[in-house]
Motif scaffolding. Structure first.
Motif, mmCIF file in Angstrom:
data_model
loop_
_atom_site.group_PDB
_atom_site.id
_atom_site.type_symbol
_atom_site.label_atom_id
_atom_site.label_comp_id
_atom_site.label_asym_id
_atom_site.label_seq_id
_atom_site.Cartn_x
_atom_site.Cartn_y
_atom_site.Cartn_z
ATOM 1 N N THR A 1 -14.075 11.907 -3.496
ATOM 2 C CA THR A 1 -12.986 10.960 -3.220
ATOM 3 C C THR A 1 -13.392 9.593 -3.527
ATOM 4 O O THR A 1 -12.686 8.686 -3.210
ATOM 5 C CB THR A 1 -12.861 10.899 -1.448
ATOM 6 N N LEU B 1 -1.311 9.258 -3.153
ATOM 7 C CA LEU B 1 -2.035 8.609 -2.254
ATOM 8 C C LEU B 1 -1.140 7.693 -1.404
ATOM 9 O O LEU B 1 -1.856 6.824 -0.874
ATOM 10 C CB LEU B 1 -3.037 7.776 -3.140
ATOM 11 N N TYR C 1 -9.717 7.581 0.368
ATOM 12 C CA TYR C 1 -10.124 7.641 -1.118
ATOM 13 C C TYR C 1 -10.524 6.150 -1.510
ATOM 14 O O TYR C 1 -10.307 5.214 -0.940
ATOM 15 C CB TYR C 1 -9.037 8.007 -2.179
ATOM 16 N N VAL D 1 -6.782 3.893 1.191
ATOM 17 C CA VAL D 1 -7.579 3.766 -0.104
ATOM 18 C C VAL D 1 -7.869 2.383 -0.269
ATOM 19 O O VAL D 1 -7.264 1.287 0.051
ATOM 20 C CB VAL D 1 -6.515 4.054 -1.124
ATOM 21 N N TYR E 1 -13.373 7.449 -7.373
ATOM 22 C CA TYR E 1 -13.100 7.150 -8.692
ATOM 23 C C TYR E 1 -13.511 5.783 -9.264
ATOM 24 O O TYR E 1 -13.405 4.770 -8.831
ATOM 25 C CB TYR E 1 -11.448 7.295 -8.826
#
Length: 307
Positions: free
Chosen positions: A189, A216, A261, A221, A191
Motif C-alpha cells: 500500500t 482511491l 494507501y 490516502v 507508492y
C-alpha cells in the motif's frame, strides 16, 4: 540398578498376572543378552553442522540487506524505474508491542491538560513585603500576603494541570516508524514517486478526478512530500476528501497505520531513512570513511602514548 529392574519386572508381573518364575527367567535372559553385547556401538552419530560452500551462490545463507522498490510517476502511478532501500526500513519483522508503545506516546502528547489549576503562594501576585513586624505586637508571626494562612492567600500543594505526556526512547520510536513503513510495504500500500506530488491547478475537481481514476476516491490516502505543495493541498481541502498532504518531518506512526494507501516522494523517503537510520545506510562509502578516520585517530593516539 538390578533391584530397580527387578522391581519393574515384579510390578509388570503383578499387573499382567504373570508368575514370578517366568519373570525371573525373562530377567536372566535379558541380562545375559546385555552382557554378550559389544562394548562399542557399531556406528557413531555426529551433530556438527557443516556449512555448504558454493561458488555459484556465495551469499546463500545471508539475510537480504536491501529490498527493491519501484519508482512511479504521479499522477498515473505507472512504474518508471527501480531503486533499493535498506531492509531495515521496508522488511522489518512486525513488532506490535513497539508499535503500541509509539502510538501511546503520540496519543499522550496530543492529549490536552484537563483539570483544576490553583495558584500557590508564589503566583498570587502580592508583594513579598512582610505584613507585620516579627516582634512587639504580642501576636503570631505574619509573612507576605500570599501566605496560605490568609483568606486570600495561595493554596499549598493545590491541584495543577496534569501533564499526561509520556517519554519514549528516540531509538525505539525510530524502530517503530520503520516497522510501520515495513507493514505498509509488505501490504503493498505504499507508492514511491520519482518526482514531486503536485497538481497543475488547485480546483477541487482536479484531485477528485485523479483519485477517482486511481480508485482511491473515498479512501484515506496520505501524500508525504519533502516540501509544501500548495496546489494539491488546497484541492484536497476544497474537495473535503479524507486524503491529505503531510510533510516528511511531520509524519508519525499513527498516520502510517491508519492510512489505506501512502504516496511518498523519493526525496521525502530518503529524508525519513536518513533520520531514522543514519547517513551511512544510504551511503556505505561514508561509513567506510568514518571507520578509516577513527582507525587513524586510534593509531595517532597510540603513537603519542608510546613516545
Amino acid at each position: 540398578m538390578v533391584s530397580r529392574q527387578l522391581l519393574v519386572c515384579f510390578r509388570g508381573a503383578s499387573r499382567t498376572r504373570v508368575s514370578i518364575a517366568s519373570t525371573l527367567r525373562m530377567f536372566s535372559s535379558t541380562r545375559s543378552s546385555l552382557l554378550a553385547a559389544p562394548a562399542d556401538p557399531p556406528f557413531q552419530v555426529t551433530l556438527d553442522w557443516v556449512p555448504i560452500k558454493s561458488d555459484l551462490l556465495p551469499n546463500a545463507g545471508r539475510p537480504p540487506t536491501a529490498v527493491l522498490t519501484s519508482l512511479r510517476s504521479f499522477p498515473s502511478l505507472e512504474p518508471v524505474s527501480f531503486t533499493h532501500y535498506p531492509s531495515d526500513l521496508f522488511f522489518r519483522r512486525i513488532r506490535s508491542d513497539i508499535l503500541w508503545r509509539a502510538v501511546v506516546y503520540e496519543n499522550d502528547a496530543l492529549r490536552k491538560r484537563i483539570g483544576v489549576f490553583v495558584r500557590n503562594r508564589a503566583e498570587m501576585g502580592f508583594s513579598k513585603k512582610k505584613m507585620a513586624p516579627q516582634k512587639g505586637r504580642g501576636k503570631a508571626r505574619m509573612g507576605k500576603a500570599g501566605s496560605p494562612i490568609f483568606h486570600n492567600g495561595g493554596k499549598p500543594f493545590g491541584p495543577r494541570h496534569p501533564d499526561s505526556s509520556t517519554q519514549i526512547l528516540r531509538r525505539l520510536y525510530n524502530i517503530a516508524l520503520r516497522t510501520a513503513f515495513s507493514y505498509a510495504y509488505q501490504r503493498g500500500t505504499i507508492y514511491v514517486i520519482d518526482g514531486a506530488i503536485n497538481l497543475p491547478v488547485s480546483h477541487a475537481r482536479a484531485s477528485s478526478f485523479v483519485f477517482g481514476e486511481l480508485g482511491l476516491l473515498g479512501k484515506k490516502v496520505y501524500c508525504i512530500t519533502a516540501e509544501p505543495r500548495e496546489e494539491i493541498s488546497e484541492s484536497l481541502r476544497a474537495a473535503n476528501s479524507r486524503s491529505k498532504v503531510v510533510l516528511a518531518k511531520d509524519i508519525d506512526v499513527r498516520m502510517i497505520l491508519q492510512a489505506n494507501y501512502i504516496i511518498i516522494e523519493k526525496e521525502a523517503l530518503d529524508f525519513i531513512a536518513e533520520k531514522t537510520l543514519g547517513k551511512e545506510y544510504l551511503n556505505p562509502e561514508r561509513k567506510v570513511s568514518q571507520i578509516r578516520r577513527k582507525s587513524q585517530r586510534v593509531r595517532l593516539h597510540a603513537r603519542r602514548l608510546t613516545k
